[in-house]
Design a protein around this motif. Structure first.
Motif, PDB file in Angstrom:
ATOM      1  N   GLU A 194       0.837  -1.194   0.000  1.00 44.80           N
ATOM      2  CA  GLU A 194       0.000   0.000   0.000  1.00 44.80           C
ATOM      3  C   GLU A 194       0.877   1.250   0.000  1.00 44.80           C
ATOM      4  OE1 GLU A 194      -4.104   1.110   2.248  1.00 44.80           O
ATOM      5  OE2 GLU A 194      -2.428   0.466   3.502  1.00 44.80           O
ATOM      6  N   LEU A 195       0.539   2.205  -0.873  1.00 43.61           N
ATOM      7  CA  LEU A 195       1.305   3.441  -0.967  1.00 43.61           C
ATOM      8  C   LEU A 195       0.908   4.392   0.157  1.00 43.61           C
ATOM      9  CD1 LEU A 195       1.193   4.057  -4.825  1.00 43.61           C
ATOM     10  CD2 LEU A 195       3.127   3.238  -3.477  1.00 43.61           C
ATOM     11  N   LYS A 196       1.893   4.924   0.855  1.00 44.16           N
ATOM     12  CA  LYS A 196       1.635   5.823   1.966  1.00 44.16           C
ATOM     13  C   LYS A 196       2.485   7.086   1.840  1.00 44.16           C
ATOM     14  CE  LYS A 196       0.509   2.177   5.311  1.00 44.16           C
ATOM     15  NZ  LYS A 196       0.779   1.648   6.670  1.00 44.16           N
ATOM     16  N   PHE A 197       2.137   8.072   2.624  1.00 39.66           N
ATOM     17  CA  PHE A 197       2.912   9.320   2.674  1.00 39.66           C
ATOM     18  C   PHE A 197       2.872   9.854   4.093  1.00 39.66           C
ATOM     19  CE2 PHE A 197      -1.181   9.791   0.542  1.00 39.66           C
ATOM     20  CZ  PHE A 197      -1.913  10.478   1.500  1.00 39.66           C
ATOM     21  N   ILE A 198       3.902  10.602   4.452  1.00 38.74           N
ATOM     22  CA  ILE A 198       3.988  11.206   5.772  1.00 38.74           C
ATOM     23  C   ILE A 198       2.906  12.278   5.907  1.00 38.74           C
ATOM     24  CG2 ILE A 198       5.674  12.987   5.107  1.00 38.74           C
ATOM     25  CD1 ILE A 198       5.860  11.094   8.405  1.00 38.74           C
ATOM     26  N   VAL A 199       2.305  12.365   7.081  1.00 35.43           N
ATOM     27  CA  VAL A 199       1.323  13.410   7.375  1.00 35.43           C
ATOM     28  C   VAL A 199       1.941  14.341   8.408  1.00 35.43           C
ATOM     29  CG1 VAL A 199      -0.987  13.922   8.252  1.00 35.43           C
ATOM     30  CG2 VAL A 199      -0.597  11.853   6.884  1.00 35.43           C
ATOM     31  N   GLU A 200       2.178  15.579   8.001  1.00 34.35           N
ATOM     32  CA  GLU A 200       2.856  16.554   8.857  1.00 34.35           C
ATOM     33  C   GLU A 200       1.872  17.613   9.341  1.00 34.35           C
ATOM     34  OE1 GLU A 200       7.273  16.517   6.812  1.00 34.35           O
ATOM     35  OE2 GLU A 200       5.799  17.939   6.051  1.00 34.35           O
ATOM     36  N   THR A 201       2.060  18.033  10.584  1.00 35.03           N
ATOM     37  CA  THR A 201       1.233  19.098  11.144  1.00 35.03           C
ATOM     38  C   THR A 201       1.892  20.442  10.894  1.00 35.03           C
ATOM     39  OG1 THR A 201       0.444  17.618  12.892  1.00 35.03           O
ATOM     40  CG2 THR A 201       0.146  19.986  13.234  1.00 35.03           C
ATOM     41  N   SER A 202       1.153  21.311  10.240  1.00 36.84           N
ATOM     42  CA  SER A 202       1.653  22.647   9.935  1.00 36.84           C
ATOM     43  C   SER A 202       1.044  23.639  10.921  1.00 36.84           C
ATOM     44  CB  SER A 202       1.286  23.036   8.499  1.00 36.84           C
ATOM     45  OG  SER A 202       1.771  24.318   8.176  1.00 36.84           O
ATOM     46  N   ALA A 203       1.849  24.103  11.869  1.00 41.04           N
ATOM     47  CA  ALA A 203       1.363  25.060  12.868  1.00 41.04           C
ATOM     48  C   ALA A 203       1.184  26.436  12.231  1.00 41.04           C
ATOM     49  CB  ALA A 203       2.351  25.139  14.024  1.00 41.04           C
ATOM     50  N   ARG A 204       0.490  27.308  12.938  1.00 40.27           N
ATOM     51  CA  ARG A 204       0.281  28.674  12.433  1.00 40.27           C
ATOM     52  C   ARG A 204       1.603  29.318  12.030  1.00 40.27           C
ATOM     53  NH1 ARG A 204      -0.251  30.136  18.502  1.00 40.27           N
ATOM     54  NH2 ARG A 204      -2.347  29.224  18.415  1.00 40.27           N
ATOM     55  N   HIS A 205       1.591  30.050  10.933  1.00 42.67           N
ATOM     56  CA  HIS A 205       2.825  30.680  10.456  1.00 42.67           C
ATOM     57  C   HIS A 205       2.509  31.827   9.511  1.00 42.67           C
ATOM     58  CE1 HIS A 205       1.965  27.442   7.502  1.00 42.67           C
ATOM     59  NE2 HIS A 205       2.375  28.331   6.621  1.00 42.67           N
ATOM     60  N   ILE A 206       3.548  32.566   9.172  1.00 42.61           N
ATOM     61  CA  ILE A 206       3.421  33.753   8.323  1.00 42.61           C
ATOM     62  C   ILE A 206       4.341  33.622   7.123  1.00 42.61           C
ATOM     63  CG2 ILE A 206       3.797  36.256   8.199  1.00 42.61           C
ATOM     64  CD1 ILE A 206       3.361  36.279  11.282  1.00 42.61           C
ATOM     65  N   HIS A 207       3.831  33.980   5.945  1.00 40.10           N
ATOM     66  CA  HIS A 207       4.658  34.204   4.762  1.00 40.10           C
ATOM     67  C   HIS A 207       4.669  35.715   4.522  1.00 40.10           C
ATOM     68  CE1 HIS A 207       4.822  29.941   3.813  1.00 40.10           C
ATOM     69  NE2 HIS A 207       3.508  29.870   3.924  1.00 40.10           N
ATOM     70  N   ILE A 208       5.811  36.245   4.117  1.00 38.81           N
ATOM     71  CA  ILE A 208       5.936  37.702   4.045  1.00 38.81           C
ATOM     72  C   ILE A 208       6.697  38.130   2.803  1.00 38.81           C
ATOM     73  CG2 ILE A 208       8.131  37.873   5.311  1.00 38.81           C
ATOM     74  CD1 ILE A 208       6.768  40.184   6.948  1.00 38.81           C
ATOM     75  N   THR A 209       6.397  39.338   2.329  1.00 37.83           N
ATOM     76  CA  THR A 209       7.133  39.901   1.196  1.00 37.83           C
ATOM     77  C   THR A 209       8.419  40.543   1.693  1.00 37.83           C
ATOM     78  OG1 THR A 209       6.096  42.093   1.358  1.00 37.83           O
ATOM     79  CG2 THR A 209       4.947  40.423   0.022  1.00 37.83           C
ATOM     80  N   GLN A 210       9.350  40.742   0.787  1.00 40.16           N
ATOM     81  CA  GLN A 210      10.599  41.395   1.176  1.00 40.16           C
ATOM     82  C   GLN A 210      10.347  42.826   1.633  1.00 40.16           C
ATOM     83  OE1 GLN A 210      14.005  39.969   1.070  1.00 40.16           O
ATOM     84  NE2 GLN A 210      14.050  41.684   2.491  1.00 40.16           N
ATOM     85  N   ASP A 211       9.465  43.555   0.950  1.00 40.46           N
ATOM     86  CA  ASP A 211       9.169  44.938   1.342  1.00 40.46           C
ATOM     87  C   ASP A 211       8.571  45.009   2.743  1.00 40.46           C
ATOM     88  OD1 ASP A 211      10.133  45.934  -1.040  1.00 40.46           O
ATOM     89  OD2 ASP A 211       8.158  46.198  -1.958  1.00 40.46           O
ATOM     90  N   ALA A 212       7.646  44.108   3.040  1.00 42.60           N
ATOM     91  CA  ALA A 212       7.024  44.104   4.372  1.00 42.60           C
ATOM     92  C   ALA A 212       8.050  43.747   5.441  1.00 42.60           C
ATOM     93  CB  ALA A 212       5.858  43.129   4.401  1.00 42.60           C
ATOM     94  N   LEU A 213       8.894  42.765   5.142  1.00 46.92           N
ATOM     95  CA  LEU A 213       9.935  42.365   6.089  1.00 46.92           C
ATOM     96  C   LEU A 213      10.886  43.519   6.363  1.00 46.92           C
ATOM     97  CD1 LEU A 213      11.173  39.925   7.672  1.00 46.92           C
ATOM     98  CD2 LEU A 213      12.648  39.577   5.674  1.00 46.92           C
ATOM     99  N   ASP A 214      11.305  44.215   5.310  1.00 47.34           N
ATOM    100  CA  ASP A 214      12.203  45.365   5.470  1.00 47.34           C
ATOM    101  C   ASP A 214      11.571  46.422   6.368  1.00 47.34           C
ATOM    102  OD1 ASP A 214      13.984  44.126   3.789  1.00 47.34           O
ATOM    103  OD2 ASP A 214      13.497  45.347   2.042  1.00 47.34           O
ATOM    104  N   TYR A 215      10.304  46.756   6.087  1.00 48.08           N
ATOM    105  CA  TYR A 215       9.636  47.812   6.855  1.00 48.08           C
ATOM    106  C   TYR A 215       9.523  47.437   8.329  1.00 48.08           C
ATOM    107  CZ  TYR A 215       6.083  50.844   8.756  1.00 48.08           C
ATOM    108  OH  TYR A 215       5.409  51.725   9.565  1.00 48.08           O
ATOM    109  N   LEU A 216       9.167  46.192   8.602  1.00 48.37           N
ATOM    110  CA  LEU A 216       8.945  45.775   9.984  1.00 48.37           C
ATOM    111  C   LEU A 216      10.234  45.603  10.780  1.00 48.37           C
ATOM    112  CD1 LEU A 216       6.130  43.126   9.431  1.00 48.37           C
ATOM    113  CD2 LEU A 216       5.881  45.328  10.591  1.00 48.37           C
ATOM    114  N   MET A 217      11.315  45.237  10.103  1.00 53.61           N
ATOM    115  CA  MET A 217      12.544  44.881  10.806  1.00 53.61           C
ATOM    116  C   MET A 217      13.614  45.968  10.809  1.00 53.61           C
ATOM    117  SD  MET A 217      11.965  41.953  12.022  1.00 53.61           S
ATOM    118  CE  MET A 217      10.495  40.939  11.866  1.00 53.61           C
ATOM    119  N   LEU A 218      13.580  46.870   9.844  1.00 57.67           N
ATOM    120  CA  LEU A 218      14.657  47.850   9.696  1.00 57.67           C
ATOM    121  C   LEU A 218      14.208  49.257  10.064  1.00 57.67           C
ATOM    122  CD1 LEU A 218      16.117  46.670   6.267  1.00 57.67           C
ATOM    123  CD2 LEU A 218      16.837  45.987   8.569  1.00 57.67           C
ATOM    124  N   SER A 219      15.175  50.099  10.348  1.00 56.18           N
ATOM    125  CA  SER A 219      14.890  51.517  10.592  1.00 56.18           C
ATOM    126  C   SER A 219      14.664  52.216   9.260  1.00 56.18           C
ATOM    127  CB  SER A 219      16.060  52.171  11.326  1.00 56.18           C
ATOM    128  OG  SER A 219      17.209  52.216  10.485  1.00 56.18           O
TER     129      SER A 219
END
Length: 209
Positions: free
Chosen positions: A3-28
């Motif tokens: 029988e063919l099987k695959f791993i089942v992984e739990t994906s907890a809450r997370h964020i994907h972000i743009t480079q512009d948003a990351l720059d604004y939030l992290m840099l002066s």
């Protein structure tokens, strides 16, 4: 035939972000004006090639509660790398109720018309208001074209997956197959779904008719 099987992984809450948003939030402002870019450092590589968890974390806020006059927040949520073309916050249904947001069940990347939220850097107080981008990720299976051929499925097909051996055997319907040469074989569910199936550790799923 095995029988063919695959791993089942739990994906907890997370964020994907743009480079512009990351720059604004992290840099002066001075650093941004000088052309500097913030970087996401790899804390842990994920199962999908090129994807990684980072040490960079943000708080996510929902709308102001009219009864209390305060915003509800989910604190210390990890950003996953690398940066993307659009900001996206993936939470569970329980998280959505906590934040008081109407987050729709969507495939990753499908954020048009999804719930608004606010991303806050707790270290400096800078924030970004997202008009859309907060979703509950639709459960899905990542496959290569060879995997899809072996399982007899196609990209975008919706299947049912049996997860057993946990003491709370569960069949997950409405599971989307996502096929790309850049993927590695794995199914992703959120924390609500993992709790329902008592899924933790090395858990495997099978496609059922």
């Amino acid at each position: 035939m095995e029988e063919l099987k695959f791993i089942v992984e739990t994906s907890a809450r997370h964020i994907h972000i743009t480079q512009d948003a990351l720059d604004y939030l992290m840099l002066s402002d001075e650093e941004i004006a000088a052309g500097k870019h913030a970087e996401l450092e790899c804390k842990k590589e994920l199962s999908q090639p090129g994807q990684f968890a980072t040490n960079t974390r943000l708080d996510v806020y929902g709308p102001v509660n009219p009864k209390t006059g305060k915003e509800t927040a989910l604190k210390n949520i990890s950003i996953l790398g690398p940066c993307r073309k659009e900001c996206q916050v993936e939470i569970s249904g329980t998280d959505a109720r906590t934040l008081k947001v109407n987050a729709p069940v969507r495939e990753s990347g499908d954020v048009k018309g999804s719930a608004p939220c606010k991303l806050v850097n707790p270290l400096n107080g800078k924030f970004i208001e997202l008009a859309e981008g907060c979703i509950v990720a639709k459960r899905h299976i990542h496959m290569t074209p060879a995997d899809a051929e072996a399982f007899g499925v196609t990209n975008g097909q919706v299947v049912r997956v049996l997860v057993s051996g946990t003491g709370r055997e569960t069949i997950f319907g409405d599971t989307v197959v996502r096929v790309s040469p850049s993927y590695a074989l794995a199914m992703h569910i959120d924390t609500d779904e993992a709790n329902a199936a008592w899924a933790s550790g090395a858990i495997y799923g099978t496609i059922v008719k």
